[in-house]
Structure formats: C-alpha cells, structure tokens
Enzyme design. Structure first.
Site, PDB file in Angstrom:
ATOM      1  N   ASP A  38       0.868  -1.177   0.000  1.00 21.46           N
ATOM      2  CA  ASP A  38       0.000   0.000   0.000  1.00 21.46           C
ATOM      3  C   ASP A  38       0.910   1.235   0.000  1.00 21.46           C
ATOM      4  OD1 ASP A  38      -2.170   1.677  -0.045  1.00 21.46           O
ATOM      5  OD2 ASP A  38      -3.245   0.687   1.583  1.00 21.46           O
TER       6      ASP A  38
HETATM    7  C1  NOJ Z   1      -4.125   3.924   0.060  1.00 21.13           C
HETATM    8  C2  NOJ Z   1      -5.298   3.002   0.215  1.00 21.13           C
HETATM    9  O1  NOJ Z   1      -5.216   2.309   1.435  1.00 21.13           O
HETATM   10  C3  NOJ Z   1      -5.427   1.990  -0.917  1.00 21.13           C
HETATM   11  O2  NOJ Z   1      -6.659   1.326  -0.783  1.00 21.13           O
HETATM   12  C4  NOJ Z   1      -5.318   2.650  -2.242  1.00 21.13           C
HETATM   13  O3  NOJ Z   1      -5.447   1.701  -3.273  1.00 21.13           O
HETATM   14  C5  NOJ Z   1      -3.986   3.371  -2.321  1.00 21.13           C
HETATM   15  N1  NOJ Z   1      -3.912   4.389  -1.282  1.00 21.13           N
HETATM   16  C6  NOJ Z   1      -3.754   4.017  -3.679  1.00 21.13           C
HETATM   17  O4  NOJ Z   1      -4.588   5.094  -3.854  1.00 21.13           O
END
Ligand code: NOJ
Length: 699
Positions: free
Chosen positions: A244
């Site tokens: 993430d």
């Molecule tokens: C953080 C989020 O937790 C995740 O779900 C998302 O895909 C990413 N950012 C990218 O935007």
C-alpha cells in the site's frame, strides 16, 4: 536485465491528482527505472508516457497504469457495501465490468479493487468499501468483482487487472481507528478475514495489495506468514503483490525496521513485489544484495511475477490506448441504466409501518427536506473514480421526475450535515406543514466515510436528528431516507418515524433509484450485509458471534450483556423489508445423516403472501453446537435471491458439504467434526426456522 532495470520494475510512483504524470517519470521510464504508476490517467497522457517506455527505453517494457476504480470510473455505482446489500453478486460483476470498460478506455489497465476486507466495526470508515461483515457473502462478492473487472482474459480491451486488498485483516483495526494494529488468532484470520481473498485468488485475481496494519506484531507489509506461507505456498498464487501507499517505508514507524534499508529487505524478503510510492527497494536494493541481506533470486522472482502479469495483460502487444474512443466510452446509456437498476436493488427498506410506502405519484404535495436531498457529492461516496457531480441525479431531481404533473414538490435543506446551525429549520417545518408528506434525507458526507474517516460516534452528524424530530413533530407523515456509508445508530428514528429507507451512497443514479422505490416502481429487496448496533458501545457487533459460557438472559444479571442497552442489535445482519410479504416454511433435508465428506440438500418453501411481485433473499445458516473449539451461533452458508409473483410458491434448495461444515482446528487443520448440526433458513439472521441433521465419522 541489469539490477537497476529489475528494481525499476518493482517501483510504482504516484502521478498528480489531476491525472498527469510527473516530469521525473519521463526520465525514469526512459532509463527503465519505473514499472508502474498510480493515478496517471487519460489516454493521451498514458500514451505519452508509454511511448517513452516503448520507443526510448532499452528493454521496451510497458508501464502498468493503475488507479482506484472501486465502484465505477465515470458512471458511479453504489458503494460496495450497498452493492453487497443486493445479495446478488451478479450485479457486482456487471458493475465491475462497466468500470473496467470505462477505465480501460482512459488508459488504465489495473484497478486497486476489489477491496475485500471484512469489517465488523462500523466506526472504521472503510467499511463502506467492502461487502460487510460476513466471510461467505464477502467471498461471493470478491469472486464476482474479480470476474467483472478481469473477465476470463484481462488482456481484452474492455477489462482491467484486479487487485484484492488489503491483505490482510486491515478491517480489524483496533477501535475502528484506521491504520491501527490488529491482534487476531490464526483461526479468526483463516475463518473470517482470509475467505474473500481466497475466493479472489481462486477467481484468478492477478494482484493483491498488502495492508497498512500489523497483524499479531508483524506488519502485513513484511509478513512472511500471510505473504508467502499462505498466499504462495498454500494458495499457489502466481501474480504479484503491491504494497500500500508508502507502507514499505512505514515499517520504520511500526518499529519493525530501523531504517529504509531494513524496511526494503523486510518487505521484499517477506513477499511484497512492488513498492508503492516509497522508494526503498530502488535506493537500497543494490547494497542489500552486496551485504547478502537480499538475494538475486528474490529480486528475480519479484520481477518475474510482475512481468508475468504484464504479459498476461497483453501490455506488450497493446501498450497504447485508442485516444479517439475515450469520449464515447464513458456514461453510455446502458451503463447509466445499469447504475440505476443496481442502486434500486441495493437499497434496504428498514421500516414501513402501515404500508406508508410506496407513495402515490399523484399525492398532492411533497416536502423534500434535508441536507442530502439535493446533494450531488454524497451519493458518489468515497473513491468515486473520476465521477462527476454534474452527472449525479439527486433525490430531489429523481422525485420531481417521478411524480405526476399535478404534484407539488417543495424543497428546503433545513441544516447542513456537519454544521451546528438550525437557522434553516423553520423554513423546512413550514414546508412540511403545507405538504401532504415529508421526505427527510439525512446521513453522512462522502468525506465522512472511506480512508482515514473513522468515527467514534455512529450518530447522525450535526443537527440532523433534531431536524428529523422537528419535521416529525409537525404531525405530517414523515419518511426518512438515509444517505450514508456505514451503519448508524438511529434508534430514535426507528422508534418514531413510520418509514425508513437505507439508500446508502447510491452512485450517479441514486436519486432516480430512490424515487423508483419511494413511488413503487421498484419493490425494495436489499438486505443488510452488516449489523446495525443500537449504540456505538456495542461495537464490534456481528451476527456470527460465539455463544460464551453465559449467553445473555433477560432475568439473569450475570450473563453477557450491558446494563444500559439491550444485547440485541437495532437491525440484524441480513435484514430488509419488501412491499410484499414472504413466508418461509416447511424445511426439508435430503438425509438425516451424512458422513463428514458427504453432501446434503436443504430446501424450504418460499411464498409471496402479499399483493406485489417481489424478491426475497433466502438465507441459510448453520451451527455446529458442540465441537473441539467454540463455534459461532450462526454462520451463513448459502443465500438465494428469488423473484415471486403474488401468491407464487417455490421450493428453494441449498447444498451443504464438506466446505461448509468444517473449521480450522487447534492444529490448524480444516476439519468437519462428527455430531449434530443445526440448519437455519430465513429472511434474515434473526428470523429463521431451524432443523438439524447428524454428521457421522467416515466409515
Ligand atoms: C491507500 C489506500 O489504502 C489503498 O486502498 C489505495 O489503493 C492506495 N492508497 C492508492 O490510492
């Protein structure tokens, strides 16, 4: 490939919020140092960057463009929690397919969806992005969404690569506070949090995203147990895992790595192949290799996994996107129709005393009231892709478009969702008094749900409850429509207002779908995929709880309950009403006794005992009342949505087998234990008819 080129494939960087790539991306791509981007979108821009990769870089490896297309790209569908309320995974498959088609047309080839985290805590804002609290329902929706995004071949021009996230247990954040730590037994992981991911993997999902949280002391982004033992060794997943956003570097904050160098080694060695946004792999890969803290084999394997997916995506054959196609590919009439249909099937009728609903289209006058009656942003929810407010049909617009020409529709906002001012109350009260019926739209703003949107209260924010009370006090028939992204504590409304519709955040066509239901063109059929607690203090609250040694008893103080609130929920999991009435009766089993590997058919009769055609979602739960580990009082193991004409009766069948009856025992083996089993079938988790059968040891 040189070491730098290999590490380049492991790097993903963020574009600008408006969809542009950053100037440095051109240079990195030219040198083969950037394998993927997120948020860069628009066919022209992706093509421009791709052209550099395909014509100016040494190895000509295409860039993989990712974006959060969660419940639609431009045509916005209901939030995933709402879609799960349809208990119809085929709808989620169809909406994901439209999202994939629109996304592909703007140069995207990868979506960071589906989010398949189980959420038992409505304080956690991201409950809105998943399919609710149940692993069986969650697995069904995970499978459907993967199929919708990817189809059978994600190299097709209208498909995208999917990403099951967040691996894993992110939804178990303590206190419902986003990003918080989790502490869970391996049983709970395997039985509650893993199943939707397993379903996604079995459905062929190409990627997974590692989550932000730590699990039992080991961050998910450096967790060899989840990333390698379970995912690779047990499940044979051969796609890749992306971290993430900066979660590799965040291993330092977790106290799991002293610096970025250690963070890179921990994540890559545990099984995170691609690093999102932080750059630890690239910065420290070479020296880690020299120090033998990372092996060439590990790097090669990560690169292989990523390239394998790029090949499967057909990126080498079709690196570019047709720029001319883009304008005609968004908001197609059939996509908009589908968004309306799905929204209508996702809404849940929570109360309808004396059949107040549906309303007559010829009613003399209607007061449409509330901060969310004419709001274009809230229905789009969190992660609304590139959805545009100008394409939202608000409830007010939907109602105006529905009623007869003679019906007078008046509108007052009454108050804001957040602010404390009640200055608008009087106007709203006056309009209600002048009208035959008042419809009050209250709930949450889009920004109150989703990432980093945990709440310690589940009450309606601001002065909204007082607005409902003021309108109710006029004595006019008052109907509340909730626009929100999580269960809310709405006890007063439930006790006082005759009709309540949970519309969730219904997407671009939300207002039309609400009007379809309020005026009877669509018979509501949604069922809650999450428990609604009475008070936030009951949380976490879910239907598949353990019985305990002292299950609650009204007359016995020393049982498991609260002093100040009943132990039961406000609305149970699986609950939802219809404009017609269904009767479920006469359960039959194909056998009284099966062996541990045997199968059994359970059937019940479902009858539409009302006067309208309607859908019932028949739900099957089991209980293993005595086992070598404590088992939940109920576990969903089957559901079916059936459409019945008035008076129609049908027998609905479910098959139970080994995969439904077992659990992970103390040795972490999946076993079906001989003994009595109970089967419960009904219209929600609290309203069931029960029968039982016997499982015998295999001869
Ligand atoms: C953080 C989020 O937790 C995740 O779900 C998302 O895909 C990413 N950012 C990218 O935007």
């Amino acid at each position: 490939m040189t070491l730098e080129e290999k590490l380049g494939q492991l790097q993903q960087l963020d574009g600008e919020a408006n969809g542009n790539f950053r100037p440095e991306h051109l240079e990195l791509v030219r040198k083969g140092l950037l394998g993927s981007t997120l948020n860069v979108r628009g066919a022209q821009r992706t093509n421009q960057l791709q052209r550099v990769a395909m014509t100016e870089s040494r190895l000509k490896i295409p860039v993989l463009f990712g974006f959060d297309v969660i419940h639609g790209y431009r045509t916005i569908f209901p939030i995933p929690l709402a879609e799960a309320s349809s208990w119809d995974p085929s709808l989620a498959e169809r909406s994901a397919a439209v999202a994939a088609q629109e996304a592909n047309n703007v140069g995207l080839r990868w979506t960071f969806a589906p989010m398949v985290d189980i959420a038992r805590d409505p304080r956690w804002g991201r409950i809105t992005e998943g399919a609710g609290e149940d692993p069986y329902l969650g697995a069904a929706f995970a499978r459907a969404r993967v199929r919708g995004f990817q189809g059978t071949d994600y190299s097709a021009a209208d498909k995208v690569l999917a990403c099951a996230k967040h691996w894993v247990a992110y939804g178990a954040a303590e206190g419902g506070r986003d990003y918080n730590t989790t502490d869970l037994s391996e049983n709970t992981l395997r039985e509650i949090y893993f199943p939707p991911f397993k379903a996604a993997v079995d459905a062929g999902v190409g990627t997974l995203m590692s989550s932000f949280n730590a699990i039992n002391g080991v961050p998910a982004t450096a967790n060899a147990f989840t990333l390698t033992k379970v995912l690779r060794d047990e499940w044979k997943f051969d796609g890749f895992v992306v971290s993430d956003y900066t979660s590799v570097k965040e291993l330092i904050n977790h106290g799991f790595a002293a610096n970025e160098e250690e963070a890179a080694a921990a994540a890559l060695n545990a099984g995170v192949d691609m690093e999102m946004v932080s750059r630890s792999y690239n910065a420290f890969g070479p020296q880690l290799l020299k120090q033998n803290k990372l092996s060439t084999a590990t790097i090669n394997e990560a690169v292989r996994r990523i390239l394998r997916i790029k090949f499967r995506l057909g990126l080498f054959e079709r690196p570019y996107t047709d720029e001319a196609a883009e304008p005609n590919s968004l908001l197609r009439p059939e996509s908009i129709r589908l968004a309306r249909e799905i929204a209508g099937r996702s809404m849940v009728l929570l109360k309808n005393e004396r059949d107040v609903l549906p309303l007559d289209k010829n009613v003399g006058s209607i007061a449409v009231i509330g901060p969310l009656a004419d709001d274009r942003r809230a229905p789009l929810g969190w992660w609304a892709g590139d959805g545009k407010e100008e394409n939202t049909v608000t409830p007010l617009a939907g109602i105006k478009g529905k009623v007869s020409a003679q019906t007078k529709v008046v509108y007052a906002k009454g108050c804001d969702v957040k602010d404390e001012s009640t200055a608008g109350f009087q106007e709203a009260i006056n309009l209600a008094k002048q009208s035959d019926v008042a419809l009050v739209f209250v709930g949450e703003l889009a920004e109150m749900v989703g990432e980093a949107a945990s709440r310690s209260s589940l009450d309606l924010p601001g002065r909204q409850l007082e607005l409902v009370q003021a309108i109710h006090a006029t004595g006019k028939p008052t109907i509340v429509v909730l626009v929100n992204g999580r269960p809310l504590t709405i006890g007063w409304i439930v006790n006082n207002v005759p009709a309540i519709l949970e519309s969730w955040m219904g997407g671009s066509q939300s207002g039309n779908a609400i009007a379809d239901i309020l005026f009877g063109d669509v018979n509501p059929s949604g069922k809650l995929p999450v428990t609604f607690p009475r008070a936030v203090g009951q949380v976490p609250m879910y239907y598949n709880y353990m019985n305990t040694g002292r299950p609650p008893e009204a007359e016995n103080r020393y049982t498991s309950k609260y002093l100040d609130v009943p132990w039961s929920p406000l609305f149970p999991f699986g609950y939802g009403l219809s404009y017609t009435r269904f009767k479920i009766s006469n359960p039959q089993l194909s056998a009284q006794r099966i062996e541990t590997n045997g199968k059994l058919t359970v059937s019940v009769e479902v009858e539409n005992a009302g006067r309208r055609v309607g859908d019932e979602v028949v739900q099957l739960y089991i209980r293993d009342p005595v086992a070598t580990m404590t088992r939940p009082v109920k576990e969903l193991k089957g559901f079916q949505r059936v459409t019945l004409q008035p008076g129609e009766k049908r027998r609905v069948e479910f098959v139970l087998g080994h995969e439904h009856l077992g659990f992970w025992n103390r040795e972490m083996r999946y076993v079906v234990e001989p003994g009595e089993f109970r089967v419960m079938v009904g219209s929600n988790s609290a309203d069931v008819i029960e029968t039982k059968f016997e499982v015998a040891a295999k001869q």
